[in-house]
Design an enzyme around this catalytic site. Sequence first.
Site, PDB file in Angstrom:
ATOM      1  N   ASP A 126       0.814  -1.218   0.000  1.00 30.33           N
ATOM      2  CA  ASP A 126       0.000   0.000   0.000  1.00 30.33           C
ATOM      3  C   ASP A 126       0.848   1.269   0.000  1.00 30.33           C
ATOM      4  O   ASP A 126       0.352   2.360  -0.314  1.00 30.33           O
ATOM      5  CB  ASP A 126      -0.966   0.012   1.194  1.00 30.33           C
ATOM      6  CG  ASP A 126      -0.299  -0.124   2.553  1.00 30.33           C
ATOM      7  OD1 ASP A 126       0.951  -0.148   2.637  1.00 30.33           O
ATOM      8  OD2 ASP A 126      -1.031  -0.222   3.567  1.00 30.33           O
ATOM      9  N   GLU A 127       2.126   1.153   0.318  1.00 35.22           N
ATOM     10  CA  GLU A 127       2.974   2.343   0.406  1.00 35.22           C
ATOM     11  C   GLU A 127       3.185   3.027  -0.938  1.00 35.22           C
ATOM     12  O   GLU A 127       3.619   4.182  -0.989  1.00 35.22           O
ATOM     13  CB  GLU A 127       4.315   1.986   1.048  1.00 35.22           C
ATOM     14  CG  GLU A 127       4.171   1.500   2.474  1.00 35.22           C
ATOM     15  CD  GLU A 127       5.500   1.413   3.216  1.00 35.22           C
ATOM     16  OE1 GLU A 127       6.365   2.280   2.991  1.00 35.22           O
ATOM     17  OE2 GLU A 127       5.652   0.473   4.014  1.00 35.22           O
ATOM     18  N   TYR A 149      12.034   3.214  -0.949  1.00 34.79           N
ATOM     19  CA  TYR A 149      11.444   1.870  -0.954  1.00 34.79           C
ATOM     20  C   TYR A 149      10.144   1.849  -1.742  1.00 34.79           C
ATOM     21  O   TYR A 149       9.966   1.052  -2.676  1.00 34.79           O
ATOM     22  CB  TYR A 149      11.191   1.376   0.469  1.00 34.79           C
ATOM     23  CG  TYR A 149      10.180   0.262   0.526  1.00 34.79           C
ATOM     24  CD1 TYR A 149      10.418  -0.949  -0.124  1.00 34.79           C
ATOM     25  CD2 TYR A 149       8.960   0.421   1.188  1.00 34.79           C
ATOM     26  CE1 TYR A 149       9.478  -1.971  -0.108  1.00 34.79           C
ATOM     27  CE2 TYR A 149       8.018  -0.596   1.209  1.00 34.79           C
ATOM     28  CZ  TYR A 149       8.282  -1.784   0.559  1.00 34.79           C
ATOM     29  OH  TYR A 149       7.347  -2.788   0.568  1.00 34.79           O
TER      30      TYR A 149
END
Length: 335
Positions: A126-127, A149
């Site tokens: 979800d990031e 990331y």
Amino acid sequence: MNLLVTGAAGFIGSRYVHHLLEATRRGREPAPVITVLDKLTYAGVLGNVPDDPAVTFVRGDIADAPLVDSLMAEADQVVHFAAETHVDRSITSPGTFVRTNVLGTQVLLDAALRHGVGPFVHVSTDEVYGSIEHGSWPEHQPLCPNSPYSASKASSDLLALSYHRTHGLDVRVTRCSNNYGPHQFPEKIVPLFVTNLLDGLRVPLYGDGLNVREWLHVDDHCLGVDLVRTQGRPGEVYHIGGGTELTNRDLTGLLLDAFGVGWDVVDPVADRKGHDRRYALDCAKAADELGYRPRRDFAEGIARTIDWYRDNRAWWEPLKKRPAGPAAPPRGSGP
């Protein structure tokens, strides 16, 4: 059916292989022949990989094109977990994340395309969406990653989907909320706090602690991934969430209460750069199309997770002493 699973010496990938074997034992799925490809970085634990005749372990890098090609030639399907995942490390070493998460994914996609392998299930996070103040993200939400990331994962998502749109490769993408459960490497918040508290140590809390995360038990994540593999549609993205939203401060309070200690053991620390405020996934698509529902109650799941770390010091104590280096020792020469 021959299944290639990347990153399955890690937390989620290894639990997924266990999930497949358990489904086979219960007669819910035909028995696959599973090949695990894992580099055994500092976060990889060979002991996580099931010792089962149906499972073959290959130590190697997903960016090693000749190796990947040889494995893909024998595969029918792929589930791709392998990734660098720690946000703090991505801030200091972004190149490692780009190499593994983007270039490694490209190598896998190229080999899958050459050999006609599919579905190719690409496991993501979800990031990639950034931060959301209210409501929850649908799958068509534009990506807006805020850390190296999440940017590397967003890049790999787009690359994977492009192979479907350009070449017709059967790619299916999953995006999950924050995972917790047994065998999670103790750099992440739940196992870090639990193992520190077991040792009578202090725990760090970023900023004001009001960042919100949605929590998902790893077994529910594995269930969702396998539903996407077996029932999902090519070229689609599916959200896999747990439905329990907590601020980091609330989570800290729950863990402190579980150990009977107070807030005096918490060290406030400066907030992480680019720290997303809130994540939340709309999982209606997976529910409607695949019948996905999280099964684990959070209170029960976190209690069992604490018990697992309490009972398995021999697993996590050596890991907390490992440097975040390029690779762990092979089986027989280390913990």
